[in-house]
Every structure is written in C-alpha cells, then in structure tokens.
Design a protein around this motif. Structure first.
Motif, PDB file in Angstrom:
ATOM      1  N   TYR A 181      -1.488  -3.790   8.173  1.00  0.00           N
ATOM      2  CA  TYR A 181      -2.249  -3.134   9.052  1.00  0.00           C
ATOM      3  C   TYR A 181      -1.718  -3.302  10.439  1.00  0.00           C
ATOM      4  CZ  TYR A 181      -6.171  -0.760  11.345  1.00  0.00           C
ATOM      5  OH  TYR A 181      -7.180  -0.030  12.095  1.00  0.00           O
ATOM      6  N   SER A 207      -4.260   3.520   5.911  1.00  0.00           N
ATOM      7  CA  SER A 207      -3.700   3.123   6.983  1.00  0.00           C
ATOM      8  C   SER A 207      -4.365   3.638   8.236  1.00  0.00           C
ATOM      9  CB  SER A 207      -2.211   3.616   7.282  1.00  0.00           C
ATOM     10  OG  SER A 207      -2.410   4.772   7.093  1.00  0.00           O
ATOM     11  N   SER A 233      -9.387  -7.293   6.810  1.00  0.00           N
ATOM     12  CA  SER A 233      -9.814  -7.813   5.502  1.00  0.00           C
ATOM     13  C   SER A 233     -11.324  -8.126   5.931  1.00  0.00           C
ATOM     14  CB  SER A 233      -9.250  -9.324   5.255  1.00  0.00           C
ATOM     15  OG  SER A 233      -9.269 -10.307   6.597  1.00  0.00           O
ATOM     16  N   SER A 248      -1.820   3.358   1.680  1.00  0.00           N
ATOM     17  CA  SER A 248      -3.007   3.248   1.117  1.00  0.00           C
ATOM     18  C   SER A 248      -2.915   2.026  -0.007  1.00  0.00           C
ATOM     19  CB  SER A 248      -3.693   4.444   0.589  1.00  0.00           C
ATOM     20  OG  SER A 248      -3.124   4.660  -0.495  1.00  0.00           O
ATOM     21  N   VAL A 249      -3.793   1.316  -0.078  1.00  0.00           N
ATOM     22  CA  VAL A 249      -3.813   0.050  -0.887  1.00  0.00           C
ATOM     23  C   VAL A 249      -4.988   0.137  -1.585  1.00  0.00           C
ATOM     24  CG1 VAL A 249      -3.953  -2.513  -1.439  1.00  0.00           C
ATOM     25  CG2 VAL A 249      -2.493  -1.338   0.588  1.00  0.00           C
ATOM     26  N   LEU A 264      -2.747  -8.198   3.666  1.00  0.00           N
ATOM     27  CA  LEU A 264      -3.396  -6.667   4.123  1.00  0.00           C
ATOM     28  C   LEU A 264      -3.540  -6.644   5.538  1.00  0.00           C
ATOM     29  CD1 LEU A 264      -4.841  -4.142   3.110  1.00  0.00           C
ATOM     30  CD2 LEU A 264      -6.986  -5.448   3.226  1.00  0.00           C
ATOM     31  N   ASP A 265      -3.933  -7.683   6.246  1.00  0.00           N
ATOM     32  CA  ASP A 265      -4.184  -7.886   7.659  1.00  0.00           C
ATOM     33  C   ASP A 265      -2.725  -7.490   8.219  1.00  0.00           C
ATOM     34  OD1 ASP A 265      -6.805  -8.339   7.372  1.00  0.00           O
ATOM     35  OD2 ASP A 265      -6.673 -10.222   7.688  1.00  0.00           O
ATOM     36  N   PRO A 304      -5.672 -11.678   1.741  1.00  0.00           N
ATOM     37  CA  PRO A 304      -6.190 -10.952   2.755  1.00  0.00           C
ATOM     38  C   PRO A 304      -5.263 -10.797   4.051  1.00  0.00           C
ATOM     39  CG  PRO A 304      -7.538 -12.707   2.152  1.00  0.00           C
ATOM     40  CD  PRO A 304      -6.629 -12.541   1.359  1.00  0.00           C
ATOM     41  N   VAL A 334      -8.173   1.179   0.711  1.00  0.00           N
ATOM     42  CA  VAL A 334      -8.011   0.995   2.144  1.00  0.00           C
ATOM     43  C   VAL A 334      -6.863   1.911   2.537  1.00  0.00           C
ATOM     44  CG1 VAL A 334      -7.412  -0.676   3.812  1.00  0.00           C
ATOM     45  CG2 VAL A 334      -8.441  -1.618   2.002  1.00  0.00           C
ATOM     46  N   LEU A 367      -7.061 -10.325  -3.618  1.00  0.00           N
ATOM     47  CA  LEU A 367      -6.120  -9.890  -3.096  1.00  0.00           C
ATOM     48  C   LEU A 367      -5.816 -10.781  -1.823  1.00  0.00           C
ATOM     49  CD1 LEU A 367      -4.965  -6.907  -1.677  1.00  0.00           C
ATOM     50  CD2 LEU A 367      -6.950  -7.519  -0.104  1.00  0.00           C
TER      51      LEU A 367
END
Length: 98
Positions: free
Chosen positions: A64, A88, A29, A74-75, A60-61, A57, A86, A55
């Motif tokens: 990943y 992978s 992030s 992918s996002v 998302l973290d 974060p 974003v 979003l």
C-alpha cells in the motif's frame, strides 16, 4: 502451495467495511484488523487472533505504501470464517464465507 477459500455469494454485502485514508499515520494492516473486529462486533484488542496468523501485515503495508494511486490492485485472503478484500484505494471489506 495454493490456499483456497469457499466461494462467497457474488452479490453478498460486507459484514464490515472500512476505508484507509492515504495520509493516515497508522498502517493499512491496522485498518484491516479494525474491520475484522467490526465483523466480530468487538474492539480490536478483544480479538483472539493476530493478523499475521493469516497474512504478512508488513508486506500488505509495504504494498500500500509503495504503490502509486494509478496502480489498481486488490488482495483477498481468508481469516477464519471471513473473506477480507483490500483494495489499492484503501477500501477494506469483510465478507462472511461458507
């Protein structure tokens, strides 16, 4: 609830791009936030918004951090006048939309 963004041109080039190394000590992030700052032409500390306004974060973290290198994902999400993609593999690309 669905969130949609205006389509961007298919062949458009990113206005900012960063790569998040797999062994980085900082979370993904932060790389996303740095890419957004690059798109704005400012330092990350000078942005007048927070990533969590658009979003989660931490989610998302975690995605990943817990995905294997074999998983391709992918996002894509909108932040103000930008579309952020974003992947992978750690690629973060910021495109202008509208």
């Amino acid at each position: 609830m669905a969130i949609t963004t205006p389509p961007r041109e298919p062949d458009s080039m990113p206005v900012a791009e960063r790569h998040h190394p797999p062994a980085a000590s900082e979370p993904l992030s932060r790389t996303v936030f740095a890419a957004l700052a690059g798109a704005e032409g400012v330092e990350p500390t000078d942005l007048d918004f927070e990533l969590y306004d658009y979003l989660d974060p931490e989610a998302l973290d975690a995605l990943y951090r817990h995905s294997s290198s074999d998983e391709g994902w992918s996002v894509t999400f909108a932040v103000r006048d930008y579309e952020v993609s974003v992947e992978s593999n750690g690629r973060v690309a910021v495109y202008e939309i509208g």
